[in-house]
Scaffold this motif. Structure first.
Motif, PDB file in Angstrom:
ATOM      1  N   ARG A   1      -0.459   5.873  -8.821  1.00  0.00           N
ATOM      2  CA  ARG A   1      -0.263   6.731  -9.996  1.00  0.00           C
ATOM      3  C   ARG A   1      -1.038   8.042  -9.901  1.00  0.00           C
ATOM      4  O   ARG A   1      -1.899   8.345 -10.751  1.00  0.00           O
ATOM      5  CB  ARG A   1      -0.642   5.983 -11.271  1.00  0.00           C
TER       6      ARG A   1
ATOM      7  N   THR B   1       1.986  10.915 -13.671  1.00  0.00           N
ATOM      8  CA  THR B   1       2.865  10.122 -14.520  1.00  0.00           C
ATOM      9  C   THR B   1       3.950  11.024 -15.092  1.00  0.00           C
ATOM     10  O   THR B   1       3.897  12.257 -14.956  1.00  0.00           O
ATOM     11  CB  THR B   1       2.083   9.462 -15.676  1.00  0.00           C
TER      12      THR B   1
ATOM     13  N   GLY C   1       6.481   0.092 -15.126  1.00  0.00           N
ATOM     14  CA  GLY C   1       7.133   1.095 -14.293  1.00  0.00           C
ATOM     15  C   GLY C   1       7.980   0.442 -13.228  1.00  0.00           C
ATOM     16  O   GLY C   1       8.213  -0.775 -13.209  1.00  0.00           O
ATOM     17  N   PHE C   2       8.410   1.289 -12.305  1.00  0.00           N
ATOM     18  CA  PHE C   2       9.315   0.822 -11.265  1.00  0.00           C
ATOM     19  C   PHE C   2       8.629  -0.163 -10.320  1.00  0.00           C
ATOM     20  O   PHE C   2       9.270  -1.077  -9.792  1.00  0.00           O
ATOM     21  CB  PHE C   2       9.837   2.028 -10.490  1.00  0.00           C
ATOM     22  N   ALA C   3       7.337   0.003 -10.074  1.00  0.00           N
ATOM     23  CA  ALA C   3       6.648  -0.863  -9.112  1.00  0.00           C
ATOM     24  C   ALA C   3       6.658  -2.314  -9.558  1.00  0.00           C
ATOM     25  O   ALA C   3       6.875  -3.223  -8.746  1.00  0.00           O
ATOM     26  CB  ALA C   3       5.206  -0.387  -8.912  1.00  0.00           C
ATOM     27  N   SER C   4       6.408  -2.577 -10.836  1.00  0.00           N
ATOM     28  CA  SER C   4       6.400  -3.957 -11.310  1.00  0.00           C
ATOM     29  C   SER C   4       7.785  -4.595 -11.174  1.00  0.00           C
ATOM     30  O   SER C   4       7.906  -5.769 -10.804  1.00  0.00           O
ATOM     31  CB  SER C   4       5.944  -3.997 -12.775  1.00  0.00           C
TER      32      SER C   4
ATOM     33  N   ASN D   1      10.622  10.370  -2.219  1.00  0.00           N
ATOM     34  CA  ASN D   1       9.290   9.810  -2.445  1.00  0.00           C
ATOM     35  C   ASN D   1       8.468   9.756  -1.164  1.00  0.00           C
ATOM     36  O   ASN D   1       7.242   9.879  -1.214  1.00  0.00           O
ATOM     37  CB  ASN D   1       9.407   8.409  -3.052  1.00  0.00           C
TER      38      ASN D   1
ATOM     39  N   SER E   1       7.978   5.039  -3.266  1.00  0.00           N
ATOM     40  CA  SER E   1       8.055   4.845  -4.711  1.00  0.00           C
ATOM     41  C   SER E   1       7.098   3.752  -5.172  1.00  0.00           C
ATOM     42  O   SER E   1       6.478   3.867  -6.236  1.00  0.00           O
ATOM     43  CB  SER E   1       9.492   4.495  -5.113  1.00  0.00           C
TER      44      SER E   1
ATOM     45  N   SER F   1      13.668   4.667  -7.279  1.00  0.00           N
ATOM     46  CA  SER F   1      13.399   4.016  -6.000  1.00  0.00           C
ATOM     47  C   SER F   1      13.521   4.946  -4.805  1.00  0.00           C
ATOM     48  O   SER F   1      13.084   4.601  -3.715  1.00  0.00           O
ATOM     49  CB  SER F   1      14.348   2.831  -5.810  1.00  0.00           C
TER      50      SER F   1
ATOM     51  N   GLN G   1       3.916   4.332  -7.747  1.00  0.00           N
ATOM     52  CA  GLN G   1       3.744   3.562  -8.966  1.00  0.00           C
ATOM     53  C   GLN G   1       2.428   2.793  -8.965  1.00  0.00           C
ATOM     54  O   GLN G   1       1.828   2.574 -10.025  1.00  0.00           O
ATOM     55  CB  GLN G   1       4.914   2.583  -9.130  1.00  0.00           C
TER      56      GLN G   1
ATOM     57  N   THR H   1      11.626  11.569  -6.682  1.00  0.00           N
ATOM     58  CA  THR H   1      10.887  11.998  -7.870  1.00  0.00           C
ATOM     59  C   THR H   1      11.595  13.225  -8.437  1.00  0.00           C
ATOM     60  O   THR H   1      11.840  14.191  -7.716  1.00  0.00           O
ATOM     61  CB  THR H   1       9.437  12.344  -7.522  1.00  0.00           C
TER      62      THR H   1
END
Length: 305
Positions: free
Chosen positions: A107, A110, A42-45, A146, A100, A129, A104, A132
């Protein structure tokens, strides 16, 4: 003292910068895999991997400038002051960006879940980022910052496969309540969308202005279309069942009383009232409990004949 920059200094500076870029790329790739394995892709990684890579490159650039004789102290001070001013100016964007990452990481929902966020109900389409994206039930798209999502109450409607809803119905005051309850139970059994497990319950809620209220608590599939369809079917079934038994669904009205009391709905005075309740009473248990709960007056004992 000779402060001239030699060719070896330039080579060393270039090597430091190149090594820092390579290390940043490798660290970002490994960190992205690690975070994706822990909390899912997802965006967090992506964001965390990029932030760490930027930090590694900045540290390498710091040593590179130091190698070629650039005084980085004043430069760092100017960058710090500029960063503070920029953070204050972009406070809302920074808040949404941090939000954000929190979404992520934790969670609470989802993509594909039906949620209620900041008063809006819809299906989660995307989490970027800054916002939502929800697809509302009427087909419109709603973007919620977010930061607002993290600060507000999040209701995940479809996190569990089933959920409970309520249907209220009022009957006239002269109604036989036991007959009305049995009629409502038969109406529930005619609706396939109402789940048998957990079982539905029927509660008498009290005396309203123009009716005696019943509340039907029933379980159904958690998605919104199933909820709407189940409520529609149950409403039709209840109306048909009450109509078949000539039970009046009460509505606001004014009654002019002549002063003469008419016959009530019950032929004889009823006995004790303890209707079976799912999960609370077993068949025949209530009667045994009443017979075993007799009280004796203190100070008196039964004598043997």
């Amino acid at each position: 003292m000779d402060d001239a920059i030699t060719r070896s200094d330039w080579i060393q500076a270039a090597a430091i910068l190149l090594i820092s870029i390579v290390v940043a790329f490798v660290v970002a790739k490994l960190l992205r895999r690690l975070i994706a394995h822990g909390i899912g892709p997802g965006f967090a990684s992506i964001v965390m991997a990029r932030l760490v890579s930027y930090i590694v490159v900045l540290v390498g650039l710091f040593y590179t400038l130091t190698t070629v004789g650039v005084r980085v102290g004043p430069l760092l001070g100017a960058l710090g002051l500029g960063g503070l001013v920029l953070a204050l100016a972009l406070q809302g964007l920074v808040e949404s960006f941090v939000g954000s990452i929190i979404l992520q990481a934790r969670r609470p929902f989802t993509i594909g879940d039906t949620v209620e966020l900041d008063g809006s109900v819809g299906i989660v389409e995307d989490i970027d980022s800054r916002t939502t994206l929800l697809r509302a039930l009427d087909g419109t798209h709603v973007r919620i910052p977010n930061g607002t999502v993290v600060a507000s109450t999040i209701v995940n409607i479809t996190r569990e496969p089933i959920r409970r809803s309520a249907l209220d119905v009022g009957v006239a005051y002269d109604t036989d309540l036991e007959l009305a309850r049995a009629t409502l139970e038969s109406a529930i059994g005619r609706v396939p969308r109402v789940l048998d497990d957990p079982p539905a319950t029927i509660n008498v809620t009290g005396f309203d202005d123009s009716s005696i209220g019943f509340r039907i608590l029933y379980w159904h599939a958690s998605d919104v279309p199933s909820e709407l369809a189940c409520r529609s079917d149950l409403t039709v079934a209840v109306h048909q069942a009450l109509g078949a038994e000539a039970i009046t669904i009460a509505f606001p009205q004014v009654v002019v009383w002549s002063g003469v009391a008419g016959p009530g709905p019950y032929i004889s005075p009823p006995g004790s009232v303890e209707m079976p309740y799912p999960g609370l009473d077993a068949p025949g248990r209530a009667g045994r409990r009443r017979r075993g709960a007799q009280l004796r007056r203190p100070g008196r004992r039964k004598t043997e004949q």
